[in-house]
Write an enzyme that holds these catalytic residues in place. Structure first.
Site, PDB file in Angstrom:
ATOM      1  N   CYS A 103       0.983  -1.417  -0.100  1.00  0.00           N
ATOM      2  CA  CYS A 103       0.082  -0.211   0.295  1.00  0.00           C
ATOM      3  C   CYS A 103       1.525   0.950   0.531  1.00  0.00           C
ATOM      4  O   CYS A 103       1.878   1.367   0.733  1.00  0.00           O
ATOM      5  CB  CYS A 103      -0.890   0.506   1.464  1.00  0.00           C
ATOM      6  SG  CYS A 103      -1.424   1.084   1.355  1.00  0.00           S
ATOM      7  N   GLU A 113       3.319  -5.656   8.859  1.00  0.00           N
ATOM      8  CA  GLU A 113       3.375  -4.116   8.294  1.00  0.00           C
ATOM      9  C   GLU A 113       4.715  -3.276   9.603  1.00  0.00           C
ATOM     10  O   GLU A 113       5.645  -3.060   8.888  1.00  0.00           O
ATOM     11  CB  GLU A 113       2.755  -2.614   8.725  1.00  0.00           C
ATOM     12  CG  GLU A 113       2.662  -1.913   8.236  1.00  0.00           C
ATOM     13  CD  GLU A 113       1.659  -0.891   7.777  1.00  0.00           C
ATOM     14  OE1 GLU A 113       1.683   0.469   8.770  1.00  0.00           O
ATOM     15  OE2 GLU A 113       0.019  -0.947   8.065  1.00  0.00           O
ATOM     16  N   THR A 152      -0.209   1.952   9.859  1.00  0.00           N
ATOM     17  CA  THR A 152      -1.166   2.913   9.043  1.00  0.00           C
ATOM     18  C   THR A 152      -2.351   1.946   9.905  1.00  0.00           C
ATOM     19  O   THR A 152      -3.443   3.494   9.750  1.00  0.00           O
ATOM     20  CB  THR A 152      -0.614   2.669   7.819  1.00  0.00           C
ATOM     21  OG1 THR A 152      -1.462   1.393   7.458  1.00  0.00           O
ATOM     22  CG2 THR A 152       0.272   3.416   7.165  1.00  0.00           C
ATOM     23  N   SER A 160      -6.806  -9.026  12.052  1.00  0.00           N
ATOM     24  CA  SER A 160      -7.398  -7.757  10.992  1.00  0.00           C
ATOM     25  C   SER A 160      -6.586  -6.235  12.417  1.00  0.00           C
ATOM     26  O   SER A 160      -7.707  -6.327  13.168  1.00  0.00           O
ATOM     27  CB  SER A 160      -8.058  -7.323  10.759  1.00  0.00           C
ATOM     28  OG  SER A 160      -8.843  -6.576   9.960  1.00  0.00           O
TER      29      SER A 160
END
Length: 403
Positions: free
Chosen positions: A157, A187, A250, A317
């Site tokens: 992303c 991430e 993020t 998530s």
């Protein structure tokens, strides 16, 4: 290692692909067939509300697939179309929803096996195609794949790449990167690999501990034990917290990232004074627009008179978990599920409470007319949201028939 130079060199390689293969429209067509929902589209057009029987649904005004996720999934589909016979691998789950990752497996896109906590790259051969997921991949993984002669399809992303640029700026100026995130999250693992000296803080409580240490000192051994596995090799809290820059995973809660940034800024002001604050503190806005929009939409949704919330998304998530925190902190009963099969017969639901394992809740839907708030994480397809809503309608219809 000069990570910026490596990244530039990799991106110039003929084996590196970040913009697809000219088949995006066809890939998006397949995706739309598999993941879009006519019911959800109708609810959007009806001011995000829908009534059926004695159930009123209020949808958050921003939910589900973000553009970064859509882009990553489309590129994965396009990669299979472009390389119909090649071995295709992916270094992690592409996104954090099981239905999408299962679909990729059906397309014979293979996930790299993890053995004893380590990824096993031994099966990947020169000429194989390897997809980097939306969360990105670490510098060491990219270097390994490049050295092995793999074709690399990078779906990272752009918001994640923006964070990488921030920590590289910290490194260039010899600032320690304070990364608000979960140190095991893919991430954050990738982001920290682009940083120089870094420390990962999970929440405001940990950030406060660090700031207290900056101002008052403390027990170094206790500090290092508290943040075990969450800092760079050789990190020393006595010398490496004199100049700090803020970065974030993020998908973290926007308000908490902002609080942490302000806390560190205030701490450095107290210690060094306003005249030289810029020599000791750096901050860039790296909060993802899509994450912010979904959190803001949830904050608006919980102002409604809701009987309960259902938050839909993968249990691993991060952005979905933070959406779940919002109604819980507002005192609204909320259930985090990943798909409609979690809604069981006899008015039972299998859900994941914050910080706990899955559990069964009986009589989860109140009797009579109810108002249900619905949202979903950035990796959750609309078709999954539709299935959940239909399951709720069916459960209440059975209640009506039995009465």
């Amino acid at each position: 290692m000069d990570t910026k130079a490596f990244k530039r060199s990799l991106q110039q390689s003929e084996n590196y692909h970040r913009k697809g293969f000219g088949q995006t429209e066809a890939a998006m067509g397949v995706m739309n067939t598999e993941y879009q929902s006519s019911l959800i589209q109708q609810i959007r057009q009806n001011n995000y509300q829908w009534k059926q029987g004695n159930v009123t649904i209020h949808l958050a005004q921003a939910f589900g697939f973000c553009w970064g996720v859509e882009r990553a999934v489309a590129m994965a589909y396009e990669t299979r179309q472009h390389f119909p016979k090649e071995s295709i691998w992916i270094t992690n789950e592409l996104i954090h929803h099981p239905s999408v990752n299962q679909r990729l497996e059906q397309m014979e896109i293979k996930f790299i096996e993890v053995i004893n906590g380590q990824k096993d790259f031994s099966q990947i051969k020169s000429g194989d195609v390897v997809i980097l997921p939306a969360f990105g991949a670490s510098v060491s993984e990219m270097q390994l794949l490049n050295d092995r002669g793999c074709t690399i399809v990078d779906t990272t992303c752009p918001w994640v790449s923006k964070v990488w640029n921030s920590v590289e700026k910290h490194k260039k100026r010899h600032y320690t990167s304070i990364i608000h995130g979960k140190y095991r999250h893919e991430e954050t693992v990738a982001t920290s690999s682009f940083a120089g000296t870094y420390l990962v803080v999970l929440n405001l409580e940990q950030a406060t501990y660090v700031c207290d240490y900056i101002l008052k000192g403390g027990n170094k051994e206790e500090f290092l034990a508290k943040f075990k596995n969450a800092y760079s090799e050789g990190f020393d809290p006595d010398t490496d917290l004199e100049k700090v820059g803020i970065a974030n995973q993020t998908t973290m809660l926007k308000s908490e990232t902002e609080q942490i940034g302000k806390l560190f800024e205030g701490t450095m002001l107290k210690k060094y004074g306003p005249a030289v604050i810029n020599d000791h503190f750096m901050s860039f806005n790296t909060i993802c627009d899509a994450t912010q929009e979904r959190q803001d939409a949830m904050l608006e949704l919980v102002k409604e008179k809701l009987d309960l919330m259902v938050v839909i998304g993968g249990f691993n998530s991060s952005n979905t978990t933070h959406l779940q925190e919002i109604p819980i902190y507002q005192g609204i009963t909320s259930y985090h599920i990943d798909n409609a099969t979690r809604i069981k017969p006899n008015n039972c639901i299998e859900h994941k409470p914050l910080g706990k394992d899955l559990e069964i809740k009986e009589n989860w839907l109140p009797e009579g007319s109810i108002v249900v708030g619905i949202t979903s994480g950035a990796s959750t397809p609309d078709i999954i949201v539709e299935a959940v809503i239909e399951k709720i309608f069916s459960a209440k219809e059975l209640e009506y028939q039995s009465n």
